[in-house]
Scaffold this motif. Structure first.
Motif, PDB file in Angstrom:
ATOM      1  N   UNK A  38       0.806  -1.229   0.000  1.00  0.00           N
ATOM      2  CA  UNK A  38       0.000   0.000   0.000  1.00  0.00           C
ATOM      3  C   UNK A  38       0.836   1.274   0.000  1.00  0.00           C
ATOM      4  N   UNK A  39       1.879   1.325   0.815  1.00  0.00           N
ATOM      5  CA  UNK A  39       2.710   2.535   0.899  1.00  0.00           C
ATOM      6  C   UNK A  39       3.370   2.838  -0.445  1.00  0.00           C
ATOM      7  N   UNK A  40       3.916   1.804  -1.076  1.00  0.00           N
ATOM      8  CA  UNK A  40       4.565   1.995  -2.375  1.00  0.00           C
ATOM      9  C   UNK A  40       3.553   2.424  -3.431  1.00  0.00           C
ATOM     10  N   UNK A  41       2.388   1.790  -3.424  1.00  0.00           N
ATOM     11  CA  UNK A  41       1.351   2.137  -4.405  1.00  0.00           C
ATOM     12  C   UNK A  41       0.927   3.594  -4.251  1.00  0.00           C
ATOM     13  N   UNK A  42       0.751   4.034  -3.019  1.00  0.00           N
ATOM     14  CA  UNK A  42       0.381   5.431  -2.775  1.00  0.00           C
ATOM     15  C   UNK A  42       1.507   6.377  -3.194  1.00  0.00           C
ATOM     16  N   UNK A  43       2.745   6.013  -2.886  1.00  0.00           N
ATOM     17  CA  UNK A  43       3.894   6.842  -3.247  1.00  0.00           C
ATOM     18  C   UNK A  43       3.976   7.017  -4.766  1.00  0.00           C
ATOM     19  N   UNK A  44       3.832   5.921  -5.502  1.00  0.00           N
ATOM     20  CA  UNK A  44       3.924   5.981  -6.963  1.00  0.00           C
ATOM     21  C   UNK A  44       2.752   6.773  -7.543  1.00  0.00           C
ATOM     22  N   UNK A  45       1.567   6.588  -6.992  1.00  0.00           N
ATOM     23  CA  UNK A  45       0.400   7.332  -7.479  1.00  0.00           C
ATOM     24  C   UNK A  45       0.586   8.833  -7.267  1.00  0.00           C
ATOM     25  N   UNK A  46       1.078   9.214  -6.098  1.00  0.00           N
ATOM     26  CA  UNK A  46       1.335  10.631  -5.829  1.00  0.00           C
ATOM     27  C   UNK A  46       2.417  11.182  -6.759  1.00  0.00           C
ATOM     28  N   UNK A  47       3.456  10.390  -6.988  1.00  0.00           N
ATOM     29  CA  UNK A  47       4.535  10.817  -7.867  1.00  0.00           C
ATOM     30  C   UNK A  47       4.043  10.966  -9.309  1.00  0.00           C
ATOM     31  N   UNK A  48       3.151  10.090  -9.723  1.00  0.00           N
ATOM     32  CA  UNK A  48       2.609  10.166 -11.083  1.00  0.00           C
ATOM     33  C   UNK A  48       1.791  11.444 -11.282  1.00  0.00           C
ATOM     34  N   UNK A  49       1.141  11.901 -10.224  1.00  0.00           N
ATOM     35  CA  UNK A  49       0.360  13.142 -10.315  1.00  0.00           C
ATOM     36  C   UNK A  49       1.254  14.371 -10.426  1.00  0.00           C
ATOM     37  N   UNK A  50       2.422  14.314  -9.808  1.00  0.00           N
ATOM     38  CA  UNK A  50       3.366  15.434  -9.841  1.00  0.00           C
ATOM     39  C   UNK A  50       4.785  14.881  -9.969  1.00  0.00           C
ATOM     40  N   UNK A  51       5.165  14.433 -11.174  1.00  0.00           N
ATOM     41  CA  UNK A  51       6.475  13.802 -11.355  1.00  0.00           C
ATOM     42  C   UNK A  51       7.626  14.777 -11.065  1.00  0.00           C
ATOM     43  N   UNK A  52       8.424  14.444 -10.085  1.00  0.00           N
ATOM     44  CA  UNK A  52       9.541  15.300  -9.700  1.00  0.00           C
ATOM     45  C   UNK A  52      10.544  14.429  -8.939  1.00  0.00           C
ATOM     46  N   UNK A  53      11.779  14.417  -9.409  1.00  0.00           N
ATOM     47  CA  UNK A  53      12.809  13.613  -8.753  1.00  0.00           C
ATOM     48  C   UNK A  53      13.026  14.025  -7.301  1.00  0.00           C
ATOM     49  N   UNK A  54      12.687  15.265  -6.964  1.00  0.00           N
ATOM     50  CA  UNK A  54      12.898  15.703  -5.571  1.00  0.00           C
ATOM     51  C   UNK A  54      12.131  14.846  -4.576  1.00  0.00           C
ATOM     52  N   UNK A  55      10.922  14.406  -4.930  1.00  0.00           N
ATOM     53  CA  UNK A  55      10.134  13.552  -4.032  1.00  0.00           C
ATOM     54  C   UNK A  55      10.820  12.209  -3.823  1.00  0.00           C
ATOM     55  N   UNK A  56      11.403  11.681  -4.880  1.00  0.00           N
ATOM     56  CA  UNK A  56      12.117  10.397  -4.803  1.00  0.00           C
ATOM     57  C   UNK A  56      13.361  10.563  -3.937  1.00  0.00           C
ATOM     58  N   UNK A 105       7.979  10.638 -17.847  1.00  0.00           N
ATOM     59  CA  UNK A 105       7.614  11.909 -17.198  1.00  0.00           C
ATOM     60  C   UNK A 105       8.751  12.429 -16.311  1.00  0.00           C
ATOM     61  N   UNK A 106       9.470  11.536 -15.665  1.00  0.00           N
ATOM     62  CA  UNK A 106      10.560  11.948 -14.783  1.00  0.00           C
ATOM     63  C   UNK A 106      11.848  12.254 -15.539  1.00  0.00           C
ATOM     64  N   UNK A 107      12.095  11.527 -16.612  1.00  0.00           N
ATOM     65  CA  UNK A 107      13.368  11.664 -17.310  1.00  0.00           C
ATOM     66  C   UNK A 107      14.454  10.895 -16.578  1.00  0.00           C
ATOM     67  N   UNK A 108      15.677  11.130 -16.946  1.00  0.00           N
ATOM     68  CA  UNK A 108      16.804  10.414 -16.342  1.00  0.00           C
ATOM     69  C   UNK A 108      16.985  10.832 -14.883  1.00  0.00           C
ATOM     70  N   UNK A 109      17.353   9.877 -14.035  1.00  0.00           N
ATOM     71  CA  UNK A 109      17.613  10.217 -12.633  1.00  0.00           C
ATOM     72  C   UNK A 109      18.788  11.184 -12.508  1.00  0.00           C
ATOM     73  N   UNK A 110      18.738  12.058 -11.530  1.00  0.00           N
ATOM     74  CA  UNK A 110      19.849  12.990 -11.326  1.00  0.00           C
ATOM     75  C   UNK A 110      21.118  12.270 -10.873  1.00  0.00           C
ATOM     76  N   UNK A 111      22.231  12.925 -11.065  1.00  0.00           N
ATOM     77  CA  UNK A 111      23.513  12.369 -10.631  1.00  0.00           C
ATOM     78  C   UNK A 111      23.472  12.099  -9.127  1.00  0.00           C
TER      79      UNK A 111
END
Length: 132
Positions: free
Chosen positions: A11-29, A78-84
């Motif tokens: 559940x935690x992972x599913x919620x995390x991915x769903x939230x990230x999909x709504x606002x894709x940003x490497x900062x959240x990761x 949507x995210x693109x390549x991961x940051x260094x």
């Protein structure tokens, strides 16, 4: 609640991915990965589950070895390549998740699927190691 041993199978992972999909940003990761690597004391399962999912998202962004959840296949684009440094941080977070004082590791040890779960973690670590 986990329904399987994969990085997105709770559940935690599913919620995390769903939230990230709504606002894709490497900062959240990166934020959850950084939090888990710096967490002192006991690491609670929900944080660890999100860190595993975040690590899998980094690994997916680096190669083709990780399959994102069916509803979020477009997240990689949507995210693109991961940051260094993301691979190094993700690998460190995974080490913390399977290390001592980790509730998630303890929970998996209580059941019959601990080895299967560790195989998923090791697979992620292998992908991430190739990009450090």
């Amino acid at each position: 609640m986990a329904w399987d041993t994969g990085p997105f199978d709770n559940d935690e992972a599913a919620d995390f991915v769903a939230d990230l999909a709504e606002a894709p940003d490497w900062r959240a990761v990166l934020l959850i990965l950084d939090h888990v690597t710096k967490a002192g004391g006991y690491l609670e399962a929900p944080e660890a589950e999100m860190a595993v999912a975040a690590s899998a998202i980094v690994a997916a962004g680096l190669g083709d070895g990780v399959v994102l959840p069916p509803d979020h296949q477009d997240l990689k684009a949507a995210l693109g390549a991961p940051p260094e440094g993301a691979a190094r941080l993700a690998k460190a977070a995974l080490a913390r998740v399977v290390g001592p004082a980790s509730e998630l590791d303890e929970l998996w040890q209580e059941g019959d699927a601990h080895d299967a779960w560790l195989i998923h973690i090791a697979g992620l670590q292998k992908i991430l190691s190739a990009f450090q």
